[in-house]
Motif scaffolding. Structure first.
Motif, PDB file in Angstrom:
ATOM      1  N   THR A  84     -30.203 121.947  -5.956  1.00  0.00           N
ATOM      2  CA  THR A  84     -29.401 121.681  -7.156  1.00  0.00           C
ATOM      3  C   THR A  84     -30.302 121.386  -8.349  1.00  0.00           C
ATOM      4  N   TYR A  85     -31.349 120.569  -8.148  1.00  0.00           N
ATOM      5  CA  TYR A  85     -32.302 120.312  -9.232  1.00  0.00           C
ATOM      6  C   TYR A  85     -32.898 121.628  -9.740  1.00  0.00           C
ATOM      7  N   TYR A  86     -33.254 122.497  -8.820  1.00  0.00           N
ATOM      8  CA  TYR A  86     -33.850 123.786  -9.186  1.00  0.00           C
ATOM      9  C   TYR A  86     -32.879 124.587 -10.052  1.00  0.00           C
ATOM     10  N   MET A  87     -31.639 124.664  -9.648  1.00  0.00           N
ATOM     11  CA  MET A  87     -30.643 125.432 -10.393  1.00  0.00           C
ATOM     12  C   MET A  87     -30.389 124.835 -11.775  1.00  0.00           C
ATOM     13  N   GLN A  88     -30.477 123.488 -11.879  1.00  0.00           N
ATOM     14  CA  GLN A  88     -30.206 122.807 -13.148  1.00  0.00           C
ATOM     15  C   GLN A  88     -31.401 122.816 -14.101  1.00  0.00           C
TER      16      GLN A  88
ATOM     17  N   ALA B  96     -35.716 125.867 -18.143  1.00  0.00           N
ATOM     18  CA  ALA B  96     -36.697 124.772 -18.135  1.00  0.00           C
ATOM     19  C   ALA B  96     -37.608 124.997 -16.939  1.00  0.00           C
ATOM     20  N   THR B  97     -38.727 124.291 -16.904  1.00  0.00           N
ATOM     21  CA  THR B  97     -39.523 124.268 -15.686  1.00  0.00           C
ATOM     22  C   THR B  97     -39.184 123.000 -14.916  1.00  0.00           C
ATOM     23  N   LEU B  98     -39.482 123.003 -13.630  1.00  0.00           N
ATOM     24  CA  LEU B  98     -39.199 121.846 -12.777  1.00  0.00           C
ATOM     25  C   LEU B  98     -40.486 121.362 -12.138  1.00  0.00           C
TER      26      LEU B  98
END
Length: 499
Positions: free
Chosen positions: A318-322, A328-330
């Motif tokens: 979910t963090y990756y998708m958001q 943005a980069t993660l």
């Protein structure tokens, strides 16, 4: 010389110069035989482009706090407290990150306590005075070497705030400690991609035994002026040309939270000194300042703490998708423990996350592409969208700011995600789009609108059911149509992928 005569000669000379400047060959034109679209400014620098392509990378918070069970040390800690139970192993850290699908990592080598994880020339508060396996260990050197061996990008976090240094708050700190430390780190690898400067600056601390509070001001401008950001950028870029200076360095921005979240509408253009709009950037701003999101993969803080657990692979997805899915980069934090290695639970979760990402976003179903409009001259055909080449792109003619592209999957398949990428080398353009799907190419259904379809930028990943959490519901489709409904100039897309 007579003053009037001097003026006459000067006027005559300027007149001759002006006539010479006007006597040009007006038949010449700018060479643009392939009708290349004009850029929409601002545009990213080459180092910002390379940085954006990293997309997903690891944070490794490791240092004095790992052994004192703190998040923020005050700078008074004895150097002997840094005592790994065996030699720290950055190769293990980065191998776990690579298994998760990450392309690089950033090691924390100096936190706010001022303790340096290498035997620096700038302070005695370093591993030079540590004990056991920590004595004289050089984390930047080990980390850079491991990243190069694993073909991963790498960089370093160095806290500008130093609660140990007696010089903090003075110009001597900048000249004798902070910038020299950054230059030392830059020399551990001219190929590093990012240097990370935390936004926490000034407050109470040990400060060489003063045990006082030092403030340099709370605003971004205060930090830029004190840390001499312009000079810092120049000196680091000379040593590491592709190193983006994050935060106070002004080349990439904090996304505005530590929750793994960016706004679905997210511009890569933004101010350096306004931190109130970071989740979505600022349309039409003059500065290219793309967003990076940071979040913890564990539940007890940035540094390792006993009893911590690792979040589920679904939460990390979910963090990756958001973030990656919203331009943005993660940077995902996975902290090593007191052994100087990642716990086995973290390593296993990273493998699980990598498998999940590959299973959901690893196989592009696109077979062919056609467009309602194509730019004349050059090669801007829709086929560029599926050729796996970031340097080719589809474009429309100038003035054509709406168009659609249809992707044929060859046969009816279960479809869950559509990924879009703009050719940002010439600027971010798209302001609105929609996605439709069809089994026969005649009857079209519109994908869910719960995930705002406004900006694209470097990358957008749209779940067709609108949910960024879990495995998106699948739809039966042979054709996917992307409609560009609004754009600042002719749209330029280099990739559309369907999963």
């Amino acid at each position: 010389m007579n003053r009037k005569l001097f003026l006459a000669i000067a006027i005559a000379a300027s007149s001759l110069t002006a006539n010479a400047q006007l006597d040009i060959d007006d038949t010449q034109t700018i060479d643009n035989t392939d009708n290349r679209p004009a850029p929409v400014h601002p545009v990213p620098s080459e180092r910002q482009l390379l940085w954006n392509e990293t997309e997903f990378y690891a944070f490794f918070h490791y240092g004095m706090n790992t052994y004192t069970d703190k998040e923020w040390g005050d700078g008074s800690e004895s150097e002997t407290l840094f005592a790994p139970t065996k030699t720290p192993n950055p190769e293990q850290w980065l191998s776990a990150a690579k298994a998760a699908g990450m392309k690089g990592g950033i090691a924390v080598v100096k936190h706010h306590d001022g303790f340096c994880l290498w035997p620096t020339q700038t302070t005695t508060h370093s591993t030079a005075k540590s004990s056991g396996y920590g004595n004289n260990v050089n984390i930047p050197q080990l980390f850079a070497s491991a990243a190069q061996q694993l073909d991963m990008k790498y960089g370093f976090y160095i806290s500008p705030w130093d609660r140990n240094s007696s010089l903090y708050g003075t110009q001597d700190y900048i000249d004798q400690v902070f910038i020299p430390q950054c230059e030392e780190l830059a020399q551990y690898g001219s190929d590093q991609f990012e240097m990370w400067f935390d936004g926490a600056n000034g407050g109470s601390g040990y400060y060489g035994g003063q045990n006082t509070t030092i403030s340099i001001g709370s605003s971004y401008i205060d930090r830029v002026l004190y840390y001499d950001a312009a000079n810092l950028r120049d000196r680091i870029h000379r040593l590491a040309p592709n190193c983006v200076l994050w935060g106070v360095g002004g080349e990439a921005r904090w996304i505005g939270n530590e929750e793994g979240y960016a706004n679905a509408t997210n511009w890569s253009t933004d101010s350096r000194n306004d931190e109130n709009n970071n989740e979505q950037g600022t349309e039409d701003y003059w500065l290219w300042n793309p967003g990076e999101s940071d979040v913890c993969a564990t539940d007890k803080g940035w540094f390792w703490h006993s009893g911590e657990t690792v979040k589920s692979a679904e939460q990390l997805f979910t963090y990756y998708m958001q973030t990656v899915g919203r331009n943005a980069t993660l940077i995902l934090n996975i902290p090593p423990d007191k052994t100087g290695e990642l716990p086995s639970a973290t390593v296993n979760r990273m493998t699980e996350l990598g498998n999940l990402l590959r299973s959901r976003l690893g196989t592009d179903l696109a077979v062919s592409a056609t467009a309602s409009a194509t730019r004349s001259g050059g090669s801007y055909n829709a086929s560029n969208l599926i050729d796996n080449d970031k340097d080719t792109y589809w474009a429309t003619d100038d003035g054509a700011t709406t168009a659609n592209v249809t992707i044929d999957l060859g046969s009816t398949k279960t479809v869950r995600y559509v990924m879009l990428q703009e050719y940002i080398r010439l600027g971010q353009r798209v302001q609105g789009f929609s996605i439709q799907y069809s089994t026969d190419g005649n009857t079209w259904r519109t994908a869910s609108s719960s995930e705002a379809m406004t900006t694209i930028g470097y990358k957008r990943i749209i779940p067709l059911n609108g949910s960024v959490s879990g495995l998106a519901s699948g739809y039966q489709a042979r054709y996917i149509r992307v409609n560009i409904t609004e754009s600042k100039a002719c749209p330029l897309l280099h990739t559309i992928a369907v999963y």
